[in-house]
Design a protein around this motif. Structure first.
Motif, short mmCIF file in Angstrom:
data_model
loop_
_atom_site.label_atom_id
_atom_site.label_comp_id
_atom_site.label_asym_id
_atom_site.label_seq_id
_atom_site.Cartn_x
_atom_site.Cartn_y
_atom_site.Cartn_z
N VAL A 1 -1.96 0.74 -2.40
CA VAL A 1 -1.04 -0.07 -1.60
C VAL A 1 0.01 -0.73 -2.50
N ALA A 2 -0.42 -1.25 -3.64
CA ALA A 2 0.52 -1.90 -4.55
C ALA A 2 1.60 -0.92 -4.99
N ARG A 3 1.19 0.30 -5.31
CA ARG A 3 2.15 1.31 -5.76
C ARG A 3 3.10 1.71 -4.63
N ALA B 1 -1.88 -5.54 -8.21
CA ALA B 1 -3.10 -5.37 -7.42
C ALA B 1 -4.18 -6.31 -7.93
N TYR B 2 -4.86 -6.97 -6.99
CA TYR B 2 -6.05 -7.78 -7.31
C TYR B 2 -7.18 -7.21 -6.49
N ARG C 1 -0.24 -3.54 -12.54
CA ARG C 1 1.12 -4.00 -12.20
C ARG C 1 2.02 -2.78 -12.04
N PHE C 2 2.80 -2.79 -10.98
CA PHE C 2 3.65 -1.63 -10.68
C PHE C 2 5.09 -2.11 -10.52
N LEU C 3 6.02 -1.41 -11.16
CA LEU C 3 7.42 -1.81 -11.04
C LEU C 3 8.33 -0.60 -11.11
#
Length: 179
Positions: A22-24, A49-50, A172-174
């Motif tokens: 989902v974060a990605r 993401a956690y 972490r995604f950016l």
DNA sequence: ACGATGATGAAC
DNA sequence: TTCATCATCGTA
């Protein structure tokens, strides 16, 4: 030409998946905030993401408390809390009910940094525990932007040095510079 | 490099 | 009731 669906509000099923996925996939989606009659839409550029009770960087690592109760709910709720007594952090709850997980939205539009983002969008604990839908004034849309896999960078999460081996995980995604 | 600023959770 | 801690940011 068929009538393509250009805007689509993300539903609970989008969020009810592995937190890292989902974060990605939130990169390139649009965070939309209604303030009065005005709507502000910002493309999400950075997330974290956690993931679960074992994640030492997560508020849920020490079990359920009044603050993190929302993280244990089913997917699609906003989890908003105050950090350092100053800034509000905006998260969307992911995964199954009873499994504490959420994605922190760290950047969107021209704003870099989760505290600046919530300040600009006037997000505070009033949003905590509300659903991400139009009626709550804060939701997320797919507007058809496609981010190629090579356009996504993974990195360790920020501000979680205390989390030992979990601090280094690439949760972490950016968007890469230039995307 | 550091202080602001206040809620939170654990200890006592 | 006290105390350390904190998913940050602006100023120095």
């Amino acid at each position: 030409m068929t009538n393509m669906q250009l805007r689509h509000i993300l539903s609970d099923s989008f969020f009810c998946r592995d937190t890292r996925i989902v974060a990605r996939e939130l990169l390139g989606k649009f965070l939309v905030r209604r303030i009065g009659k005005e709507e502000i839409a910002l493309m999400i550029t950075e997330t974290e993401a956690y993931d679960g009770p074992h994640d030492k960087a997560s508020h849920a690592h020490r079990g359920e408390t009044p603050r993190n109760e929302v993280m244990f709910r089913e997917a699609g709720f906003w989890y908003v809390y105050l950090v350092y007594g100053v800034y509000h952090m905006l998260n969307i709850v992911t995964g199954e009910r009873g499994y504490p997980a959420a994605v922190l939205i760290r950047g969107a539009g021209e704003y870099d940094g989760p505290g600046k983002l919530t300040k600009a969008l006037r997000i505070n604990r009033q949003q905590n525990g509300k659903k991400a839908r139009r009626s709550s004034g804060l939701w997320i849309e797919d507007r058809g932007v496609v981010i190629p896999k090579l356009g996504i960078q993974k990195a360790p999460r920020i501000g979680v040095a205390y989390a030992e081996e979990w601090a280094k995980k690439p949760y972490r995604f950016l968007l890469r510079a230039g995307e």
